[in-house]
Design a protein around this motif. Structure first.
Motif, short mmCIF file in Angstrom:
data_model
loop_
_atom_site.label_atom_id
_atom_site.label_comp_id
_atom_site.label_asym_id
_atom_site.label_seq_id
_atom_site.Cartn_x
_atom_site.Cartn_y
_atom_site.Cartn_z
N THR A 22 0.83 -1.14 0.14
CA THR A 22 0.02 0.10 -0.17
C THR A 22 0.72 1.40 -0.15
O THR A 22 0.43 2.11 -0.47
CB THR A 22 -0.92 0.02 1.32
N ASP A 23 1.90 1.34 0.77
CA ASP A 23 2.83 2.43 0.54
C ASP A 23 4.25 1.95 0.62
O ASP A 23 4.81 0.98 1.20
CB ASP A 23 2.55 3.17 2.02
N VAL A 24 5.19 2.87 -0.16
CA VAL A 24 6.58 2.55 -0.34
C VAL A 24 7.00 4.03 0.08
O VAL A 24 6.94 4.84 -0.51
CB VAL A 24 7.02 2.31 -1.62
N GLY A 32 14.72 0.81 12.56
CA GLY A 32 13.36 1.06 13.06
C GLY A 32 12.27 1.69 12.26
O GLY A 32 11.02 2.09 12.50
N GLN A 33 12.84 2.65 11.37
CA GLN A 33 12.05 3.40 10.44
C GLN A 33 11.35 2.83 9.49
O GLN A 33 11.74 1.77 8.88
CB GLN A 33 13.07 4.54 9.71
N VAL A 34 9.99 3.15 9.34
CA VAL A 34 8.87 2.45 8.61
C VAL A 34 9.23 2.76 7.14
O VAL A 34 9.37 3.92 6.89
CB VAL A 34 7.63 2.94 8.91
N ILE A 35 9.34 1.96 6.26
CA ILE A 35 9.96 2.11 4.70
C ILE A 35 8.87 1.74 4.03
O ILE A 35 8.87 1.96 2.76
CB ILE A 35 11.28 1.43 4.68
N ALA A 36 7.98 0.65 4.34
CA ALA A 36 6.88 0.32 3.41
C ALA A 36 5.76 -0.30 4.32
O ALA A 36 5.94 -0.66 5.54
CB ALA A 36 7.48 -0.58 2.37
N ARG A 37 4.54 -0.45 3.78
CA ARG A 37 3.49 -1.13 4.42
C ARG A 37 2.70 -1.95 3.23
O ARG A 37 2.39 -1.71 2.13
CB ARG A 37 2.48 -0.29 4.95
N ILE A 38 2.17 -2.93 3.98
CA ILE A 38 1.32 -3.94 3.31
C ILE A 38 -0.15 -4.07 3.74
O ILE A 38 -0.22 -3.71 5.12
CB ILE A 38 1.97 -5.46 3.37
N ASP A 39 -1.02 -4.05 3.02
CA ASP A 39 -2.49 -4.11 3.34
C ASP A 39 -2.58 -5.01 4.41
O ASP A 39 -2.52 -6.25 4.30
CB ASP A 39 -3.40 -4.57 2.20
N PRO A 40 -2.97 -4.55 5.62
CA PRO A 40 -3.37 -5.14 6.85
C PRO A 40 -4.69 -5.69 7.16
O PRO A 40 -4.94 -6.52 8.04
CB PRO A 40 -2.96 -4.22 7.99
N SER A 41 -5.67 -5.70 6.18
CA SER A 41 -7.15 -5.92 6.40
C SER A 41 -7.13 -7.49 6.50
O SER A 41 -8.07 -8.10 7.59
CB SER A 41 -7.99 -5.46 5.15
N GLN A 94 -1.79 -11.68 15.06
CA GLN A 94 -1.29 -10.42 15.47
C GLN A 94 -0.07 -10.16 15.04
O GLN A 94 0.43 -8.68 14.62
CB GLN A 94 -1.38 -10.25 17.11
N VAL A 95 1.13 -11.14 15.33
CA VAL A 95 2.55 -10.99 14.62
C VAL A 95 2.55 -10.47 13.22
O VAL A 95 3.23 -9.62 12.71
CB VAL A 95 3.29 -12.15 15.04
N ASN A 96 1.62 -11.28 12.37
CA ASN A 96 1.46 -11.08 10.95
C ASN A 96 1.17 -9.79 10.80
O ASN A 96 1.65 -8.97 9.90
CB ASN A 96 0.65 -12.18 10.31
N LEU A 97 -0.09 -9.23 11.64
CA LEU A 97 -0.32 -7.81 11.45
C LEU A 97 0.72 -6.71 11.53
O LEU A 97 0.80 -5.98 10.83
CB LEU A 97 -1.71 -7.58 12.24
N GLU A 98 1.62 -7.05 12.62
CA GLU A 98 2.78 -6.16 12.72
C GLU A 98 3.75 -6.08 11.74
O GLU A 98 4.32 -5.07 11.33
CB GLU A 98 3.26 -6.54 14.13
N ARG A 99 3.69 -7.14 11.08
CA ARG A 99 4.73 -7.51 9.74
C ARG A 99 4.35 -7.09 8.78
O ARG A 99 4.98 -6.59 7.70
CB ARG A 99 4.99 -9.04 9.58
N THR A 100 2.92 -6.25 8.76
CA THR A 100 2.44 -5.65 7.43
C THR A 100 3.02 -4.25 7.26
O THR A 100 3.40 -3.65 6.29
CB THR A 100 1.00 -5.65 7.34
N VAL A 101 3.82 -3.81 8.39
CA VAL A 101 4.51 -2.56 8.33
C VAL A 101 6.04 -3.04 8.32
O VAL A 101 6.66 -3.74 9.38
CB VAL A 101 4.42 -1.84 9.91
N ILE A 102 6.59 -2.58 7.28
CA ILE A 102 8.06 -3.20 6.95
C ILE A 102 9.11 -1.95 7.46
O ILE A 102 8.85 -0.53 7.17
CB ILE A 102 8.41 -3.20 5.47
N ARG A 103 9.90 -2.19 8.27
CA ARG A 103 11.00 -1.58 8.98
C ARG A 103 12.26 -1.81 8.91
O ARG A 103 12.68 -2.96 8.30
CB ARG A 103 10.60 -1.41 10.70
#
Length: 509
Positions: free
Chosen positions: A89-91, A102-111, A194-203
């Motif tokens: 969803t985001d780069v 620790g900086q967020v560099i990308a996101r994957i759809d968490p739905s 919950q862990v997989n949900l947190e992995r949708t945020v790439i740091r």
């Protein structure tokens, strides 16, 4: 008619002068050519060079380097992947961006994973309700069993009823335990979601610079078989490394800590420096060519060098400062037997103190021996010199095709002469160990270690003949050969700085 006579006499000498001028000029030119030839012959005679080309023995530095190619890379490069599948969803970073750990560099759809969490929470609630039912049934079974046990003790109910109540009690306990396990299972499943949900945020896992970005917003990543590579981050570009491929013939000379100079095509006018950090043992076979990877550490504090640049490097494996050196052509030159016979008669011998025995004498002096030790060494050395003199006297003259120098039968033991040379060196070492056994027995432990090291180095040293020009004639001398940079070679023996050595023969005039 009389006035014309003086005029006629006056012009007659000018008419004859060109006739005598050309012969005079020819005579002068011949005289100059003859004088120049006489001077050139005299100059050659005065220098004593005769028909030979010579080069002086010089004192200078010898630098031995191994050439290799490689590629620059960051010391630590981290590949950032995704452990889950989904749509990007985001780069949030691009090429060359500086990132922090620790900086967020990308996101994957968490739905999808949020729905799994919601489902898991509902299942946990259902399991807790089942646990409440099981606990109520257990309490009822406990009361029923207690009543029937009391009645059974007074013989008011059958023993079978008591057994049935006990079985019902055990079953109720099992159902309660199963309900508790169901809650634990559903809770763990929810925690996984919950862990997989947190992995949708790439740091970013490290501080560094983004070298590669392989994803775009809207792209779907699939992590079913392996983690897809999303980013490549160089941890610290101020410290870089080069992986060189060094040929198997040269790898034996490479050691950790040796200096490396290299250049890159991006900066052709600059020379960079590095240091050997690691010599890896994993050989690579490419078309039957064996190479070994050598890692070179490089200081890139000014951030000039870039990852991926091709490097042309030289590893400085040896450096000898202020040594006697001679042109390699002098070591290759070999006069004919006739020339040696004409210039030196019976044939040349090893000049002065350039032999193994004389080198060992110098090594013994470095031990600072006592009078007893020196006497034992002198006895062994005298026996060796006597044996060598007898062997030289029995050897044929160079003109007969043998001898130590110059003839077809000449054999020079080198450090790279194959199995035969190795066998010869081994026999020589054993012979010298026997000759100096009595002397070695008089040494203390420290002296013995130094002596063994010097003996092995001296016997294993490469030796070759040189031909000095002495009084216009070649004189052979055996020298110990050291490091070579391809054009000049370090030597040691009965030669001095400024000596002329023969490198070849002049063409006949």
């Amino acid at each position: 008619m009389s006035p014309a006579s003086p005029s006629s006499r006056a012009t007659r000498p000018r008419g004859r002068s060109p006739r005598f001028l050309k012969p005079a000029l020819a005579v002068i030119a011949l005289a100059l050519v003859a004088g120049g030839a006489w001077w050139w012959q005299g100059s050659r005679a005065s220098t004593g060079e005769g028909p030979w080309r010579t080069a002086p023995v010089e004192r200078g530095d010898i630098r031995v380097a191994i050439s290799a190619t490689g590629t620059l890379s960051a010391t630590s490069t981290v590949i950032v992947g995704s452990q889950i599948s989904g749509q990007v969803t985001d780069v949030l970073v691009d090429f060359n961006d500086t990132v922090e750990a620790g900086q967020v560099i990308a996101r994957i759809d968490p739905s999808t994973y949020q729905a799994q969490i919601d489902q898991g929470n509902a299942q946990v609630l259902s399991a807790r309700a089942s646990l409440a039912q099981a606990e109520a049934a257990l309490r009822n079974a406990e009361l029923d069993h207690r009543r029937k046990s009391d009645l059974g003790n007074t013989q008011l109910v059958a023993r079978a009823d008591v057994d049935l109540s006990r079985a019902a009690l055990d079953q109720a306990r099992a159902q309660r335990d199963a309900a508790r396990a169901q809650i634990a299972q559903q809770t763990a499943s929810t925690r996984t979601s919950q862990v997989n949900l947190e992995r949708t945020v790439i740091r970013s896992p490290v501080d560094g610079v983004v070298l590669v970005r392989n994803i775009e917003p809207g792209q779907t990543v699939a992590a079913s078989l392996q983690a897809p590579e999303l980013f490549t981050i160089a941890e610290d570009l101020s410290k870089m490394q080069i992986q060189l491929e060094v040929d198997e013939a040269d790898i034996g000379q490479v050691e950790v800590g040796q200096g490396v100079s290299f250049s890159v095509d991006a900066f052709p006018d600059r020379q960079f420096r590095g240091e050997v950090a690691q010599v890896r043992l994993s050989a690579t076979n490419t078309n039957n060519v064996i190479t070994y990877p050598v890692v070179v550490s490089v200081d890139n504090s000014d951030r000039t060098l870039l990852p991926g640049l091709t490097v042309n490097a030289e590893i400085e494996v040896s450096r000898r400062d202020g040594v006697l050196k001679v042109s390699n052509a002098a070591l290759r030159y070999k006069p004919s037997d006739a020339q040696l016979a004409a210039s030196q008669g019976p044939g040349p011998r090893a000049g002065g103190g350039s032999g193994v025995a004389d080198d060992l004498a110098k090594a013994a002096q470095a031990l600072e021996p006592t009078a007893q030790q020196q006497s034992a060494f002198d006895e062994a050395l005298a026996a060796i010199r006597e044996r060598m003199a007898a062997r030289q006297a029995a050897a044929p003259a160079p003109g007969a095709g043998g001898g130590m120098f110059g003839g077809p039968g000449m054999r020079v033991v080198t450090s790279g002469g194959g199995d035969m040379a190795a066998q010869i060196r081994q026999r020589m070492l054993q012979r010298y160990q026997q000759d100096f056994a009595a002397f070695r027995a008089t040494l203390d432990d420290n002296q013995r270690v130094q002596w063994d090291r010097a003996l092995n180095a001296t016997v294993g040293a490469r030796r070759a003949p040189l031909y000095r020009l002495v009084d216009g004639q070649p004189q052979a001398v055996m020298v110990r050969v050291g490091a070579s940079d391809g054009s000049a070679t370090e030597i040691a023996g009965a030669v001095q700085e400024g000596d002329l050595v023969i490198t070849g023969e002049r063409a006949a005039p």
